[in-house]
Motif scaffolding. Sequence first.
Motif, PDB file in Angstrom:
ATOM      1  N   ALA A  45       0.921  -1.326   0.214  1.00  0.00           N
ATOM      2  CA  ALA A  45       0.212   0.051   0.100  1.00  0.00           C
ATOM      3  C   ALA A  45       0.605   1.562  -0.023  1.00  0.00           C
ATOM      4  CB  ALA A  45      -0.968   0.187   1.434  1.00  0.00           C
ATOM      5  N   GLY A  47       2.430   4.585  -1.771  1.00  0.00           N
ATOM      6  CA  GLY A  47       1.450   5.651  -2.754  1.00  0.00           C
ATOM      7  C   GLY A  47      -0.242   5.555  -2.962  1.00  0.00           C
ATOM      8  N   PRO A  48      -0.717   5.711  -3.854  1.00  0.00           N
ATOM      9  CA  PRO A  48      -1.372   5.619  -3.873  1.00  0.00           C
ATOM     10  C   PRO A  48      -2.812   4.541  -4.597  1.00  0.00           C
ATOM     11  CG  PRO A  48      -1.183   6.935  -6.088  1.00  0.00           C
ATOM     12  CD  PRO A  48       0.049   6.523  -5.234  1.00  0.00           C
ATOM     13  N   TRP A  49      -3.047   3.660  -3.949  1.00  0.00           N
ATOM     14  CA  TRP A  49      -3.050   2.575  -4.271  1.00  0.00           C
ATOM     15  C   TRP A  49      -4.457   2.375  -3.448  1.00  0.00           C
ATOM     16  CZ3 TRP A  49      -0.332  -0.870  -6.486  1.00  0.00           C
ATOM     17  CH2 TRP A  49      -0.882  -2.135  -7.133  1.00  0.00           C
ATOM     18  N   PRO A  50      -5.979   2.232  -4.797  1.00  0.00           N
ATOM     19  CA  PRO A  50      -6.813   1.970  -4.532  1.00  0.00           C
ATOM     20  C   PRO A  50      -8.010   1.710  -2.919  1.00  0.00           C
ATOM     21  CG  PRO A  50      -6.474   0.978  -6.811  1.00  0.00           C
ATOM     22  CD  PRO A  50      -5.465   1.481  -5.766  1.00  0.00           C
ATOM     23  N   HIS A  51      -6.839  -0.170  -2.910  1.00  0.00           N
ATOM     24  CA  HIS A  51      -7.671  -0.545  -1.500  1.00  0.00           C
ATOM     25  C   HIS A  51      -6.372  -0.496  -0.265  1.00  0.00           C
ATOM     26  CE1 HIS A  51      -8.466  -4.038   0.647  1.00  0.00           C
ATOM     27  NE2 HIS A  51      -7.492  -4.845   0.336  1.00  0.00           N
ATOM     28  N   ARG A  52      -5.996   0.099   0.420  1.00  0.00           N
ATOM     29  CA  ARG A  52      -5.474  -0.015   1.269  1.00  0.00           C
ATOM     30  C   ARG A  52      -6.336  -0.552   3.078  1.00  0.00           C
ATOM     31  NH1 ARG A  52      -1.498   4.953   2.391  1.00  0.00           N
ATOM     32  NH2 ARG A  52      -1.528   4.628   0.287  1.00  0.00           N
TER      33      ARG A  52
END
Length: 163
Positions: A45, A47-52
């Motif tokens: 996770a 950077g800009p990860w859609p699922h955190r």
Amino acid sequence: MFIGSLYGIYFTELFDVLMRTWQGNLVMLVFFLSSGLIAFGGTFAIGPWPHRASFPMRLVELAAPGPLHAFFAVIVMMASRPLVHAFASPPADWDIDVMTDQLAAGNVVWGFGEVPTILAFTIVFWQWASSEDRRSPTADRRVEADLEAYNARLAELARSHPR
């Protein structure tokens, strides 16, 4: 996706089709690299990860595929015949025993499943521990501020309602 594709590619005719040409081999390598990066990207996770997911859930996501990956390796190691037709009859000048080579491949699969998972576990656990270290002083300051506000309110009530 990553674990399902192991079974879906290696134990079907698709593997033989892909191994007939260097382009097919390249497609397979890029696919496995991409699916592995997607799997680990969500776990780290960064950077800009859609699922955190939470840190405990990330550790579960790392542990869950382990048995399926190990079972795949055991199938490869324990097979009594070559699993891949493309490698069943190697050229004589290669001087290899197909079944010994397949056993070695199963060992490599097992090792390459366990070692990166242990490293990833270590990284995620370190991220978790360092995030707690960063949050603790902030949380302590917040608790102190809340306690001071509570004590000030009690003092104000005591002044406004003397006995």
